[in-house]
Design a protein around this motif. Structure first.
Motif, short mmCIF file in Angstrom:
data_model
loop_
_atom_site.label_atom_id
_atom_site.label_comp_id
_atom_site.label_asym_id
_atom_site.label_seq_id
_atom_site.Cartn_x
_atom_site.Cartn_y
_atom_site.Cartn_z
N ALA A 1 48.49 22.29 27.41
CA ALA A 1 48.68 21.29 26.35
C ALA A 1 47.91 21.63 25.08
N LEU A 2 46.89 22.47 25.21
CA LEU A 2 46.07 22.81 24.04
C LEU A 2 46.46 24.13 23.41
N ARG A 3 47.42 24.83 24.00
CA ARG A 3 47.83 26.13 23.44
C ARG A 3 48.60 25.97 22.14
N THR A 4 48.48 26.97 21.31
CA THR A 4 49.28 27.03 20.09
C THR A 4 50.75 26.82 20.45
N GLY A 5 51.39 25.88 19.78
CA GLY A 5 52.81 25.64 20.01
C GLY A 5 53.13 24.63 21.09
#
Lengths: 442, 442
Positions: B106-110
């Motif tokens: 959920a915190l990844r880029t995109g």
């Protein structure tokens, strides 16, 4: 309240309508009124607070519903209806005293509350108990100079009593998680041992399993971090005392204890009695605290006129052992020794004052162990390592068996009571625990 | 999970849409995801669980309301919304891992969750923290052979390293109640001291106040009383690690510690960092555990192929001191020493296996201290008593001041991070504490 204030609840002529409380030798006359948490065996009920009277328990949750209490006593009884006594302990001496006074009134012969309260009684024979407080931290002291000397001779023959002993109420932190209620059965612990003459340790069940005859001291009100408790205030922070067995594995202890103290030799199990006898109930049994004149006298933070007048408590303690064979043969538990808490070198108030002099915070429900209570003679030793002089002398049991240390199947029971002229005899009930064989290892 | 399993969450090329997490030198990149309990300063909110990402915190209670998680991760996040992490810790590695994986996604880029999760971010600059678990029992170990030898030389010149040290992961019980969160300020403790050459102790503020550079180890799942935890199972019971300062008063310790161990010299305060770095996050930094071939090799319950392959963890540790004068002069904290946890003589798994070999029960939220982490050289010492060789050598500060032991107003800060080729650098944040003057005595 001062340790010495006697009041109407201590009157030795009081009698209860719970007639078993009036019998000679009963641990729980109306002058005692100790606290526990309990439930009916097999009821699936939540544990709740109770007070012993004769061979019964006053269910405080039930008594609340029956509107037995008013005012402060009612508030106090509400706190006791929980599954631990921590909230009650945190209320402080006025609340403890108010509930005690109300119970003393309501349980007296002729009390108007008899009918309502009769419905709230549970026979002790139908009850099971739990550890009465959530014990945040457990500290064990070492208050018997006789024990310290006897054990010191065995662990350090050249140096039995260390130079700090007569200045400091020596204490150390113990394990809370493995403290169990009377009836606890535990497996003989396994750990590293270094056998005499060996060059490498082995991992084996302890061969030198022992009990330690102690009193447990429950904190009532705590102190904030950084705020020491003065000696003459110390007992107002103490809720009450119980019987306590600090089981010990001497061979594990001998190998592991330097330089940071006992660890696996102690933390496999410790056992408390269900009943906590309050400081207020113990008022009639206070006695002078003395220090031999050629010993160092206590430093000012550990000394006061009140301590000298009444810092000690006359509590007789007894150790009984029943082996599996004795149980099979119907032989009663055999008394191994007796000693008395009045012989302790350091008092309850000194334990609390020393523990907090550096600002350490104590919390409601914390437990302080007194350390093994050994008296001045060998027969008054509070542990087998002393009674058997390090295992060099064996004890005879009525079954024809002998003991140096504990064997599998042995049940050790401690009893305690206070009895002085002009006061009722009150007792602590008992704490019992049983040794199971070591668990087979994978 | 095995200590060595790397998965998608460890991928060093992962980047977060929380851009501060992607900056070089940030302690909290997306590969870390440590846990704390926090609230907004001055909000009066209840403390609740959070996870660090860059210079922000994911408020897990808010993320639950925003429906960010599903399945096991949702259940795990629910447990984290409490004011301590004990319930979450008790859920075990599958739940910890599921929540970590969900947060990593959920915190990844995109990530599709960016909008919903952005509303759940709290700047770390606006947060305050609490001790993240109710610590039932705290045990301190002594895993650095360099520390044990250095300190042993000072306390027992004739006998610095005791015969048991290389066989037993020495540990002892400490005080839970006085453990505080980073930022803790405490009064210089007062207790009995025996001055050199004196014949009677005095009661004075410690003159030899010290820090101890340690890692703290939080238990996740516990074990039942009587059920040892095997070495290769041990780390599945461990939730994660924090920075830990076990403040110590050396003069109090020297006088009180025999025969039962340190007591008032330690229990006045101990300080934990807010952030707990999980065992899973530490997987890339595992390294071989070795034992010099001419030392005793571990007994079977403390040895395994997994231990030898990956039992140590490469964690760099640093100590900084800032005096009151330095603060006034605007001088930055001064680094006193660095060491590395990979040099510990005993591993985390050995601590747990030894602690439980006798059946002692550990519980979720229990804290194990690693003991002072000193490296093989004097410059890597984790306490002032070692750095100053018992106070015989003084250290210079950038303000022109010198130190042997801590002075009033000193702030001690520990930092820690893990960094190896092929993995992201992750950090522990910091633990700081400040010495206040001794309280005036009544």
């Amino acid at each position: 309240m001062s340790a010495m204030q006697l009041n109407d609840t201590h009157n030795p002529s009081l009698q209860s309508w719970v007639t078993s409380a009036n019998q000679a030798g009963c641990d729980f006359p109306i002058q005692n009124l100790p606290f526990a948490v309990f439930r009916r065996v097999g009821s699936g009920q939540a544990f709740r607070g109770g007070v012993a009277i004769g061979d019964h328990i006053v269910d405080l949750a039930a008594a609340l519903s029956a509107d037995v209490f008013t005012g402060t006593a009612h508030t106090a009884a509400q706190a006791c209806a929980a599954s631990t006594l921590n909230a009650f302990m945190a209320l402080g001496p006025k609340a403890w005293s108010a509930l005690r006074a109300a119970l003393s009134q309501a349980l007296r012969t002729g009390a108007a509350e008899q009918t309502r309260l009769t419905a709230c009684l549970v026979p002790q024979s139908e009850a099971e108990y739990a550890v009465p407080a959530q014990i945040g931290d457990y500290t064990d002291f070492y208050t018997s100079v006789h024990h310290a000397t006897n054990v010191g001779k065995l662990f350090r023959p050249e140096n039995p009593l260390l130079p700090n002993y007569k200045w400091i109420p020596i204490g150390y932190h113990g394990r809370s998680s493995s403290i169990g209620i009377s009836g606890q059965a535990f497996h003989r612990p396994v750990s590293q041992l270094m056998k005499p003459g060996a060059t490498a340790p082995v991992v084996e069940p302890t061969k030198r399993l022992d009990y330690e005859l102690e009193l447990g001291v429950y904190l009532g009100t705590g102190n904030a971090l950084g705020e020491p408790v003065a000696l003459d205030e110390a007992e107002s922070h103490v809720f009450g005392l119980c019987l306590f067995n600090d089981w010990s594995a001497r061979d594990i202890q001998g190998w592991e204890y330097q330089p940071l103290g006992p660890f696996l030799s102690k933390n496999f199990a410790s056992t408390v009695s269900p009943w906590i006898v309050t400081v207020e109930a113990l008022a009639p049994y206070r006695t002078a605290w003395t220090r031999p004149s050629d010993d160092p006298q206590p430093l000012p933070y550990l000394d006061s006129a009140t301590l000298r007048a009444s810092g000690a408590i006359d509590i007789e303690l007894e150790v009984y052992l029943q082996s599996a064979t004795m149980r099979e043969q119907g032989l009663a538990p055999h008394r191994l020794s007796r000693s008395n808490f009045r012989d302790a070198y350091w008092s309850v108030s000194q334990m609390v004052a020393h523990h907090t002099v550096n600002g350490c915070n104590l919390q409601p429900g914390d437990l302080l162990g007194s350390g093994t209570q050994s008296g001045p003679t060998l027969e008054e030793a509070g542990a087998l390592i002393e009674l058997t002089v390090g295992g060099s002398r064996s004890l005879s049991l009525p079954s024809g068996e002998t003991r140096t240390f504990l064997e599998d199947g042995d049940t050790v029971t401690f009893k305690g009571f206070a009895q002085v002229p002009g006061a009722a005899r009150i007792g602590f009930g008992e704490v019992a625990g049983t040794v199971l064989p070591a668990k087979p290892r994978a």
